[in-house]
Write a protein that holds these residues in place. Structure first.
Motif, mmCIF file in Angstrom:
data_model
loop_
_atom_site.group_PDB
_atom_site.id
_atom_site.type_symbol
_atom_site.label_atom_id
_atom_site.label_comp_id
_atom_site.label_asym_id
_atom_site.label_seq_id
_atom_site.Cartn_x
_atom_site.Cartn_y
_atom_site.Cartn_z
ATOM 1 N N GLY A 359 22.184 51.825 63.395
ATOM 2 C CA GLY A 359 22.531 52.960 62.539
ATOM 3 C C GLY A 359 23.867 52.813 61.840
ATOM 4 O O GLY A 359 24.360 53.750 61.214
ATOM 5 N N LEU A 362 24.067 53.768 58.199
ATOM 6 C CA LEU A 362 23.585 55.109 57.846
ATOM 7 C C LEU A 362 24.757 56.084 57.837
ATOM 8 O O LEU A 362 25.791 55.827 58.456
ATOM 9 C CB LEU A 362 22.567 55.587 58.896
ATOM 10 N N LYS A 365 26.038 61.352 60.367
ATOM 11 C CA LYS A 365 25.124 62.353 60.920
ATOM 12 C C LYS A 365 23.789 61.733 61.306
ATOM 13 O O LYS A 365 23.246 61.997 62.374
ATOM 14 C CB LYS A 365 24.911 63.453 59.873
ATOM 15 N N GLN A 366 23.292 60.833 60.448
ATOM 16 C CA GLN A 366 21.994 60.203 60.731
ATOM 17 C C GLN A 366 22.080 59.195 61.866
ATOM 18 O O GLN A 366 21.151 59.044 62.649
ATOM 19 C CB GLN A 366 21.451 59.512 59.469
ATOM 20 N N GLU A 369 22.052 61.222 64.964
ATOM 21 C CA GLU A 369 20.701 61.746 65.132
ATOM 22 C C GLU A 369 19.762 60.683 65.690
ATOM 23 O O GLU A 369 18.927 60.951 66.555
ATOM 24 C CB GLU A 369 20.189 62.256 63.767
ATOM 25 N N GLY A 370 19.930 59.449 65.207
ATOM 26 C CA GLY A 370 19.105 58.338 65.657
ATOM 27 C C GLY A 370 19.278 58.071 67.146
ATOM 28 O O GLY A 370 18.299 57.924 67.887
#
Lengths: 398, 114
Positions: A359, A362, A365-366, A369-370
């Motif tokens: 991640g 990314l 936040k993503q 989240e991952g």
């Protein structure tokens, strides 16, 4: 005691009624099972039934079954009248939930004794019921208190934010309603931002309350009382205290006792926002992972020290690093790496490193989240055994 | 299952016959150690060889025992498995306890003073 006599033969019923009344009880009467159920519904004080077996409409066995099917919210003691040598009657009566038996023709001394033993059981049942009611009430109070404490805890958590070009995001899941994990971040002045994460040993109410106290102390920004700044005599009349000092002074202040076993692991750090320079201290806490998209690497930041509150007079080290634009620091509680899947295997460092590596390009936040969704899939059920927290900061350039 | 102890070379070896020393066993374990201390045992060696997993509560119980001793004795830890050893590394327990790889090493060593 309120007693119900159920007997279809009128003379028998009258006789039994008279005898039981003479023993000092209030007596109700019914001719069969159907009528008996009506009387029991109308008179909630009736706690004992003496019933004949053979009756029209509804017999004694069916009446007993009906009483035991849960339609009354009180315990009703059931005495079944049986024939002289009726062994089958006793077996059948017991199987539908009769408490006692009385042979016909009724011996009145025996009747008195059986009523007395019934009264004893009923009073035990009633006391049990009262205790149960008290317990339910107490439990309801405790549960609602816990819920409001959980709301307080939620309100203590800083919302995701960007402070002086430093972005913060996090995920938090307490193991029970309340957790001993806590974290926060705020500006110390125009160019310093502090961040911390801590994990109080154990979980539940004592750990949560302790974490509230620590949070109050660490989130105190008042120049005069904050333990994060040291007052000096020259302008600007304060200095940002080094991370290892802050941890050491928390340690002096919060020593566990043999009884409470409360101590905590923590990360405390300060970032100089114009330059990206970070000074941070780990106290028994898992290492911070420094994610550098520029070289695509994860660098563990560790300056291992003992947890806070175990032993007075301890010293801590510190790490110094300079973040470049886009660099991130990922901090987490051991609830993440020790999270077990249904087969009992821990999530572990390696999987976490891979998830973060995947991640790294990314948005923050993503990436968070991952990791979070992968962890949820690993756990494969809703509740976690331990508090699970991760806190990420991203240097967006001074 | 449970806890036991034996006297050896003038020290008390505490055996933990449990695979997990976690929140559910921290308090019984602490009470067990407090009893030993109450009986006047001052040199404890905790044999961790059977403990596969220890969490912060288990660690808390060890520290509680140390506090209960109040400097008038010693608690040494011996034979941690890998996961427990990793926990000791992460939390620098070697600064607080003397940790031996074998129980016998503890029995010939002098207690660490604080």
């Amino acid at each position: 005691m309120d007693v119900l006599i159920v007997e279809d033969a009128r003379d028998q019923r009258k006789l039994l009624t008279a005898v039981v009344r003479r023993l000092g009880h209030t007596v109700h009467q019914a001719e069969d099972g159907v009528q008996a159920l009506e009387v029991l519904t109308e008179h909630p004080d009736i706690s004992l039934v003496v019933s004949d077996w053979m009756m029209p409409n509804m017999d004694g066995i069916s009446l007993c079954e009906a009483i035991r099917d849960g339609r009354f919210d009180r315990y009703i003691y059931f005495i079944l009248l049986t024939g002289k040598t009726d062994r089958d009657a006793t077996v059948k009566g017991l199987s539908v939930g009769a408490d006692d038996f009385l042979r016909k023709p009724v011996d009145y001394q025996e009747l008195e004794a059986r009523l007395k033993s019934g009264a004893r059981v009923i009073s035990l049942e009633q006391r049990l019921e009262q205790k149960n009611e008290q317990l339910s009430k107490t439990l309801a109070t405790v549960e609602s208190d816990l819920e409001s404490a959980a709301k307080t805890q939620e309100s203590l958590l800083a919302p995701p934010a960007v402070i002086q070009g430093v972005g913060f995001d996090w995920r938090f899941q307490p193991s029970q309603i309340l957790g001993g994990d806590m974290f926060g971040y705020h500006a110390l002045d125009d160019e310093h931002v502090m961040f911390y994460q801590l994990d109080v040993a154990g979980h539940g109410i004592p750990s949560a309350l302790f974490s509230f106290t620590l949070n109050n102390l660490l989130m105190d920004v008042d120049a005069n009382t904050s333990m994060l700044r040291k007052q000096i005599t020259e302008p600007p009349y304060y200095k940002v205290r080094p991370s290892e000092d802050v941890v050491a002074s928390l340690n002096q202040r919060f020593q566990t006792t043999a009884e409470t076993m409360l101590y905590f692991t923590m990360i405390y750090g300060v970032i100089h926002s114009p330059t990206g320079k970070v000074r941070m201290t780990h106290a028994g806490h898992p290492e911070t992972l420094w994610i550098r998209p520029s070289d695509g690497e994860l660098h563990p930041v560790k300056d291992t020290g003992v947890p806070v509150g175990m032993m007075p007079g301890m010293n801590w080290n510190y790490s110094e690093l300079t973040l470049k634009k886009g660099d991130r620091l990922f901090m987490y509680s051991d609830g993440i790496t020790e999270c077990e899947n249904p087969q009992g295997e821990q999530y572990g460092d390696e999987r976490l490193h891979c998830a973060l590596y995947d991640g790294r390009h990314l948005p923050m936040k993503q990436m968070v989240e991952g990791v979070w969704s992968e962890l949820g899939a690993w756990r494969d059920c809703k509740a976690f055994d331990d508090d699970v927290t991760c806190l990420v900061l991203e240097y967006q350039g001074g | 299952m449970g806890f036991g102890s034996r006297q050896e070379a003038g020290k008390t070896v505490v055996e933990i016959d449990e695979p997990r020393l976690d929140a559910s066993l921290a308090t019984p374990f602490r009470d067990y150690i407090f009893d030993l201390i109450g009986q006047g045992q001052k040199e404890l060696v905790v044999d961790l060889s059977k403990v596969e997993f220890m969490d912060s509560s288990g660690l808390g119980a060890m520290v509680a025992a140390l506090k209960q001793m109040g400097g008038s004795g010693a608690i040494e830890l011996a034979n941690p498995q890998k996961a427990v050893h990793d926990l000791f590394d992460l939390t620098c327990m070697d600064k607080i306890f003397t940790i031996h790889s074998k129980v016998n090493d503890a029995l010939v060593s002098l207690p660490k003073s604080h």
